[in-house]
Scaffold this motif. Sequence first.
Motif, PDB file in Angstrom:
ATOM      1  N   ASN A  10      -0.842 -10.862   1.646  1.00 29.81           N
ATOM      2  CA  ASN A  10       0.227 -10.671   0.664  1.00 29.81           C
ATOM      3  C   ASN A  10       1.174  -9.597   1.195  1.00 29.81           C
ATOM      4  O   ASN A  10       0.880  -8.403   1.097  1.00 29.81           O
ATOM      5  CB  ASN A  10      -0.347 -10.234  -0.680  1.00 29.81           C
ATOM      6  N   ILE A  11       2.286 -10.012   1.749  1.00 30.45           N
ATOM      7  CA  ILE A  11       3.208  -9.091   2.391  1.00 30.45           C
ATOM      8  C   ILE A  11       4.394  -8.812   1.479  1.00 30.45           C
ATOM      9  O   ILE A  11       4.963  -9.722   0.871  1.00 30.45           O
ATOM     10  CB  ILE A  11       3.694  -9.664   3.730  1.00 30.45           C
ATOM     11  N   VAL A  12       4.753  -7.541   1.407  1.00 32.41           N
ATOM     12  CA  VAL A  12       5.941  -7.117   0.668  1.00 32.41           C
ATOM     13  C   VAL A  12       6.971  -6.625   1.681  1.00 32.41           C
ATOM     14  O   VAL A  12       6.826  -5.531   2.235  1.00 32.41           O
ATOM     15  CB  VAL A  12       5.617  -6.010  -0.342  1.00 32.41           C
ATOM     16  N   PRO A  13       7.996  -7.399   1.967  1.00 37.96           N
ATOM     17  CA  PRO A  13       9.074  -6.917   2.840  1.00 37.96           C
ATOM     18  C   PRO A  13       9.832  -5.775   2.167  1.00 37.96           C
ATOM     19  O   PRO A  13      10.160  -5.860   0.979  1.00 37.96           O
ATOM     20  CB  PRO A  13       9.967  -8.145   3.024  1.00 37.96           C
ATOM     21  N   VAL A  14      10.095  -4.726   2.933  1.00 34.01           N
ATOM     22  CA  VAL A  14      10.820  -3.564   2.416  1.00 34.01           C
ATOM     23  C   VAL A  14      12.121  -3.431   3.190  1.00 34.01           C
ATOM     24  O   VAL A  14      12.116  -3.082   4.373  1.00 34.01           O
ATOM     25  CB  VAL A  14       9.988  -2.278   2.551  1.00 34.01           C
ATOM     26  N   LEU A  15      13.225  -3.721   2.549  1.00 30.43           N
ATOM     27  CA  LEU A  15      14.523  -3.607   3.201  1.00 30.43           C
ATOM     28  C   LEU A  15      14.937  -2.135   3.251  1.00 30.43           C
ATOM     29  O   LEU A  15      14.976  -1.458   2.214  1.00 30.43           O
ATOM     30  CB  LEU A  15      15.587  -4.404   2.455  1.00 30.43           C
ATOM     31  N   VAL A  16      15.220  -1.638   4.439  1.00 29.49           N
ATOM     32  CA  VAL A  16      15.696  -0.266   4.605  1.00 29.49           C
ATOM     33  C   VAL A  16      17.216  -0.307   4.434  1.00 29.49           C
ATOM     34  O   VAL A  16      17.925  -0.906   5.244  1.00 29.49           O
ATOM     35  CB  VAL A  16      15.290   0.290   5.972  1.00 29.49           C
ATOM     36  N   VAL A  17      17.709   0.337   3.377  1.00 24.86           N
ATOM     37  CA  VAL A  17      19.072   0.062   2.913  1.00 24.86           C
ATOM     38  C   VAL A  17      19.996   1.276   2.974  1.00 24.86           C
ATOM     39  O   VAL A  17      20.940   1.364   2.177  1.00 24.86           O
ATOM     40  CB  VAL A  17      19.033  -0.502   1.472  1.00 24.86           C
ATOM     41  N   ASP A  18      19.780   2.180   3.913  1.00 25.59           N
ATOM     42  CA  ASP A  18      20.681   3.331   4.034  1.00 25.59           C
ATOM     43  C   ASP A  18      22.131   2.886   4.188  1.00 25.59           C
ATOM     44  O   ASP A  18      23.047   3.567   3.715  1.00 25.59           O
ATOM     45  CB  ASP A  18      20.267   4.189   5.230  1.00 25.59           C
ATOM     46  N   GLY A  19      22.354   1.778   4.838  1.00 19.17           N
ATOM     47  CA  GLY A  19      23.711   1.270   5.041  1.00 19.17           C
ATOM     48  C   GLY A  19      24.120   0.220   4.027  1.00 19.17           C
ATOM     49  O   GLY A  19      25.178  -0.402   4.169  1.00 19.17           O
ATOM     50  N   GLY A  20      23.316   0.004   3.004  1.00 20.36           N
ATOM     51  CA  GLY A  20      23.615  -0.991   1.989  1.00 20.36           C
ATOM     52  C   GLY A  20      22.606  -2.132   1.989  1.00 20.36           C
ATOM     53  O   GLY A  20      21.872  -2.334   2.966  1.00 20.36           O
ATOM     54  N   VAL A  21      22.563  -2.868   0.903  1.00 24.19           N
ATOM     55  CA  VAL A  21      21.633  -3.985   0.754  1.00 24.19           C
ATOM     56  C   VAL A  21      22.214  -5.231   1.421  1.00 24.19           C
ATOM     57  O   VAL A  21      23.328  -5.647   1.101  1.00 24.19           O
ATOM     58  CB  VAL A  21      21.342  -4.283  -0.727  1.00 24.19           C
TER      59      VAL A  21
END
Length: 240
Positions: A116-127
């Motif tokens: 069960n993987i939860v992708p985590v978007l690193v969004v310092d520059g925006g989503v």
Amino acid sequence: MMRLLVSVRDLDEALAAAQAGADLIDLKEPADGALGALVPEHIAQIVSALRLRHPQLRISATVGDLPVGEQREILRRVARVASCGVDYVKVGLWPVPSAPGAARGLVDALAGCPANIVPVLVVDGGVDQSLVAHALEYASFPALMVDTAEKRRGSLLERLPLASLAAFVEAVHAGGALAGLAGSLRAEDAPALRALAPDFAGFRGAVTRGARTAVLDPRRVRLLRRRLAAGTCAPLAAAA
């Protein structure tokens, strides 16, 4: 009701956070980055203890801050972390301006994993809403999160437009997954978080006695849980 995710680095912190009312326990090493990883042996130890004392809690763990191009190593770590008995494995999706398709390629690889993987978007520059949409094309991911890498630059809610975060939550819900927000979130962010209505919000620095690498303070966990539920603005020093 929004659930409270608390990131912890060892067994003592995990038990303290659970006792103080955290809904999800997230295992990571904050000194090693936004998604710094604990060694699998420590993850397994913490999971075993939590299952005995707090069997209702859901547990996640990270695989570390790795570039999205290192697919083989990421998948190896995913398998190792999943074997420790966690409910979810968090994997960071770091933007690569010179290779915009790299994060999509990692999503494709992760979608085929049995964990069960939860992708985590690193969004310092925006989503990257197109990356969100791509991940949601798969039915493989129970949740998607956003987080920040530069923790000293302030809360996620200060750094990104609320409309962008609201669009993320709406898109994830429309895709049938859970939505999570994290990134130097503070107790004072509770009213805005309640308005955004993610399924869970993740905290570390807001529940420690100082920097995010400091020791977890269970009083702050209890106060934060109350704020998320009721939007109270009592000062942190008033935590019972």
